[in-house]
Design an enzyme around this catalytic site. Structure first.
Site, PDB file in Angstrom:
ATOM      1  N   ASP A 148      -6.385   4.861  18.889  1.00 57.32           N
ATOM      2  CA  ASP A 148      -5.686   5.555  17.799  1.00 57.32           C
ATOM      3  C   ASP A 148      -6.199   6.975  17.567  1.00 57.32           C
ATOM      4  OD1 ASP A 148      -4.566   2.983  17.362  1.00 57.32           O
ATOM      5  OD2 ASP A 148      -6.175   2.458  15.980  1.00 57.32           O
ATOM      6  N   GLU A 179       4.852   1.851  13.835  1.00 54.67           N
ATOM      7  CA  GLU A 179       3.555   2.272  13.283  1.00 54.67           C
ATOM      8  C   GLU A 179       3.127   3.584  13.941  1.00 54.67           C
ATOM      9  OE1 GLU A 179       0.788  -0.869  14.299  1.00 54.67           O
ATOM     10  OE2 GLU A 179       0.954  -0.467  16.432  1.00 54.67           O
TER      11      GLU A 179
HETATM   12  O1  FUB Z   1      -5.998  -0.017  15.783  1.00 52.82           O
HETATM   13  C1  FUB Z   1      -5.356  -0.940  14.929  1.00 52.82           C
HETATM   14  C2  FUB Z   1      -3.887  -0.703  14.910  1.00 52.82           C
HETATM   15  O2  FUB Z   1      -3.362  -0.818  16.213  1.00 52.82           O
HETATM   16  C3  FUB Z   1      -3.476   0.683  14.486  1.00 52.82           C
HETATM   17  O3  FUB Z   1      -3.601   0.914  13.119  1.00 52.82           O
HETATM   18  C4  FUB Z   1      -2.109   0.712  15.028  1.00 52.82           C
HETATM   19  O4  FUB Z   1      -1.511   1.965  15.052  1.00 52.82           O
HETATM   20  C5  FUB Z   1      -2.316   0.116  16.399  1.00 52.82           C
HETATM   21  O5  FUB Z   1      -2.742   1.075  17.329  1.00 52.82           O
END
Ligand code: FUB
Length: 340
Positions: free
Chosen positions: A32, A240
């Site tokens: 991320d 996301e």
């Molecule tokens: O790293 C945990 C979660 O996985 C992140 O918040 C999302 O964007 C995904 O990459």
């Protein structure tokens, strides 16, 4: 083990040619990556993946991260420094577990680290921590940002100086549970296909960067036909990992489509939308999640992203970077992270 030690080095070395780029660091797992240029240097604010033995499930319990490390480099391709622990979950008074994708901002001599983490009730909230250094250590505020929820904050400073936070993530990121101002844990993760897709959220930041200055708004993303994307548009709709950048006066909202594993983008004339879907930035990486950030450095544009090259495990990822190229009309060329 927490580190990408000898066992994984052999596999990675043997297969490295099939990847477009190589991990920025190999002695810890990182994911991320939110990159920024502060004082002419690149700083990357990633998640710090660890092995905890938590079972893999749709809630994302296997992403059980406990601290953040910040990376820096003078330029893309240059030496990467890991600055050690910048913030630990044990030092966030209201937090319980799962430090997910962070971001950072700079204003008036202070660096702000924004992070999603589950509170004592297992509800994701977004917190803020401050430091006089871009690499920390950061000190967390005693409470989460009032009115914040869900995951993946991305903080964007517009050319007029106004600052906005974009955030949200469905399924394990809990955004579907915030249909109203009340958290509702009974809402199913998957929406019916014909419903309007849940949009990411945006809020203007207060002058002190520690609160929302106004109401949280849901962002509208339209198809090229002008109609709002539906939940069934899995290859285009928001899941996301939202990011905002501005290019030639246009606002580029980019994000992950989650279960279809794409990084895509939409453009608009205002930082709060509406945005119109444009296309794919990156085809699927190795691993379930895909998450990115985009910066400009010395006249070139770069995309930071992650895959699972070092571990081949969804929850043990490694961050990477490659150039982002555009066509003369400003559209973004699609990247094949696994080569052609
Ligand atoms: O790293 C945990 C979660 O996985 C992140 O918040 C999302 O964007 C995904 O990459």
């Amino acid at each position: 083990p927490e580190t990408a030690a000898a066992t994984t080095t052999t596999t990675a070395a043997a297969d490295s040619s099939k990847y477009l780029t190589q991990p920025l660091v190999r002695d810890i797992y990182t994911a991320d990556p939110s990159a920024h240029v502060f004082n002419g240097k690149i700083y990357v604010y990633p998640s710090h993946d660890i092995e905890t033995g938590m079972p893999e499930n749709d809630n994302g319990d296997h992403f059980a991260m406990r601290d953040y490390h910040i990376l820096s480099m003078d330029s893309v391709g240059g030496k990467v420094t890991d600055h050690g622990v910048a913030l630990d979950v044990k030092d966030i008074p209201w937090a319980k577990r799962q430090l997910w994708a962070p971001d950072a901002a700079f204003k008036n001599g202070t660096y702000y680290l924004y992070f999603p983490v589950k509170d004592k009730q297992d509800i994701f909230r977004i917190g803020v921590a401050t430091s006089t250094s871009p690499t920390g250590p950061f000190k967390a505020e005693p409470q989460p940002i009032k009115g914040s929820y869900s995951i993946d904050p991305a903080v964007f400073t517009d050319t007029d100086g106004k600052v906005y936070m974009y955030f949200g993530g469905i399924w394990g990121g809990q955004l579907q549970r915030w249909r109203t101002a009340q958290y509702d844990s009974t809402v199913a993760p998957s929406q019916p296909a014909q419903e309007v897709a849940i949009g990411p959220r945006v809020a203007a930041m207060s002058a002190d960067m520690k609160e929302f200055a106004g109401p949280v708004k849901e962002i509208q993303i339209l198809g090229k036909d002008g109609k709002t994307l539906l939940a069934g548009d899995n290859e285009k709709r928001f899941f996301e990992g939202v990011w905002m950048h501005k290019y030639n006066g246009k606002y580029y909202l980019s994000y992950s489509t989650g279960d279809t594993h794409l990084l895509v983008y939409a453009t608009g004339d205002s930082p709060i939308g509406p945005f119109t879907y444009q296309g794919v930035i990156m085809e699927p990486v190795q691993g379930w999640t895909t998450h990115h950030s985009i910066i400009e450095k010395d006249g070139k544009w770069y995309i930071f992203y992650h895959d699972t090259q070092l571990s081949d495990k969804t929850w043990l990822r490694n961050v990477k970077v490659t150039e982002l190229k555009r066509n003369p009309d400003g559209s973004i060329q699609t990247i094949q992270p696994m080569g052609k």
